[in-house]
Enzyme design. Structure first.
Site, PDB file in Angstrom:
ATOM      1  N   TYR A  42       0.832  -1.201   0.000  1.00  0.00           N
ATOM      2  CA  TYR A  42       0.000   0.000   0.000  1.00  0.00           C
ATOM      3  C   TYR A  42       0.864   1.247   0.000  1.00  0.00           C
ATOM      4  O   TYR A  42       2.067   1.193   0.224  1.00  0.00           O
ATOM      5  CB  TYR A  42      -0.966  -0.001   1.192  1.00  0.00           C
ATOM      6  N   ARG A  90      -7.426 -20.681  -1.998  1.00  0.00           N
ATOM      7  CA  ARG A  90      -6.434 -20.528  -0.936  1.00  0.00           C
ATOM      8  C   ARG A  90      -5.309 -21.546  -1.048  1.00  0.00           C
ATOM      9  O   ARG A  90      -5.537 -22.747  -1.016  1.00  0.00           O
ATOM     10  CB  ARG A  90      -7.114 -20.642   0.437  1.00  0.00           C
ATOM     11  N   LYS A 146       6.456  -2.071   1.856  1.00  0.00           N
ATOM     12  CA  LYS A 146       5.293  -1.467   2.535  1.00  0.00           C
ATOM     13  C   LYS A 146       4.072  -2.385   2.411  1.00  0.00           C
ATOM     14  O   LYS A 146       3.151  -2.123   1.636  1.00  0.00           O
ATOM     15  CB  LYS A 146       5.016  -0.067   1.960  1.00  0.00           C
ATOM     16  N   GLU A 183      11.697   2.324  14.403  1.00  0.00           N
ATOM     17  CA  GLU A 183      10.860   3.445  13.937  1.00  0.00           C
ATOM     18  C   GLU A 183       9.577   3.479  14.756  1.00  0.00           C
ATOM     19  O   GLU A 183       9.368   2.649  15.641  1.00  0.00           O
ATOM     20  CB  GLU A 183      10.556   3.285  12.440  1.00  0.00           C
TER      21      GLU A 183
END
Ligand code: PDD
Length: 285
Positions: free
Chosen positions: A33, A100, A149, A181
């Site tokens: 994202y 799946r 990300k 972070e």
């Protein structure tokens, strides 16, 4: 009020936007994202976000769902259709829907591409910028590829809840005795006049705001050192702050109950925020 969102080539009212229950983003967090901020109806650092999206996808064996310019057009259309003045645009690309199976599906499986807006009037005037944030430290229990990300955000989510339960605003994560972070931002301290932030690597997300802020700091003749630091060093620092697309540069005034400096937002963080917002608004597109 219902938003117009983007799903796989269509602009739809949010109530009508759906993705499959077999989507690998849903089943495996097999998705990446980006969050891009909007100020004055314009995108902040879109090129940086598009480049990082390309890199995140590439690290997972996926490719860009469309050219960066087409992606920019989708962002612009959503800003216009939803009348966004200040806010955020969330973009997610998943490996798509398939029965799946842990193994990736056949190449050629259609990716899922979703974008939506969040209106945040006064995004650049948040009370946190004036008051500063209180953070706690927590162990960094995320996976080892934080430079990608991905949407695996459960632990950062838990971190925010741990902070909330402790009466704080956010958490800084610690690994091998050093800060990596914040739950959704990069972390910095200022000692003397030197800005210190962790070096890039697989341990942290390569923040787009981080890159811009460090460049602007260097251009303003500020001293920058990219190395890791401990919570004790941060508590003893003159200033601390965070950066992200949604918080820009925001001061941190307390770490694990200890005041940073005199417990009020620092001058260097305030100056960096000013420089960052000024330049970002000027170059927004
Ligand atoms: N988060 N580190 C982490 C773990 C993040 O999730 C983010 C961004 C950052 C800062 O990156 P950037 O400057 O490119 O926004 C650092 C976004 C804002 C989010 O998840 O909402």
């Amino acid at each position: 009020m219902s938003r117009t969102v983007y799903v796989n080539g269509e602009y739809l009212p949010e109530e009508r936007a759906t993705v499959s229950i077999f989507d690998r983003g849903f089943l495996f967090a097999d998705a990446v994202y980006e969050v891009t901020s909007v100020l004055g109806g314009k995108l902040i650092d879109f090129d940086g976000h598009a480049a990082r999206l390309d890199r995140s996808l590439g690290e997972l064996g996926m490719s860009m769902p469309m050219e960066a310019e087409a992606l920019r057009d989708v962002h612009h259309r959503l800003v216009a259709e939803n009348g966004i003045e200040d806010g955020l645009i969330y973009l997610q690309v998943t490996r798509g829907a398939a029965d799946r199976d842990f193994a990736f599906p056949e190449a050629g499986t259609a990716q899922t591409v979703v974008l939506f807006t969040q209106s945040k009037p006064g995004l650049a005037d948040s009370p946190a910028a004036k008051m500063g944030l209180k953070v706690i430290s927590i162990p960094d229990a995320r996976w080892g590829r934080r430079d990608i990300k991905t949407v695996q955000l459960l632990y950062p989510s838990m971190g925010k809840m741990m902070a909330k339960a402790a009466g704080a605003d956010d958490a800084w994560m610690v690994e091998d005795g050093h800060v990596t972070e914040g739950t959704s931002n990069n972390a910095y301290i200022v000692t003397g006049r030197k800005i210190v932030t962790r070096q890039l690597g697989q341990e942290i997300l390569h923040g787009i705001t981080r890159a811009a802020v460090l460049r602007m700091a260097r251009e303003a003749q500020m001293e920058v050192e990219e190395r890791s630091f401990t919570i004790e060093e941060a508590q003893a620092a003159d200033e601390a702050f965070i950066t992200s697309a949604s918080s820009f540069v925001t001061p941190v005034v307390e770490i694990d109950g200890a005041k940073v400096g005199d417990g009020t937002p620092g001058k260097i963080a305030a100056r960096l925020r000013e420089i960052y917002l000024e330049e970002s608004k000027r170059t927004a597109s």
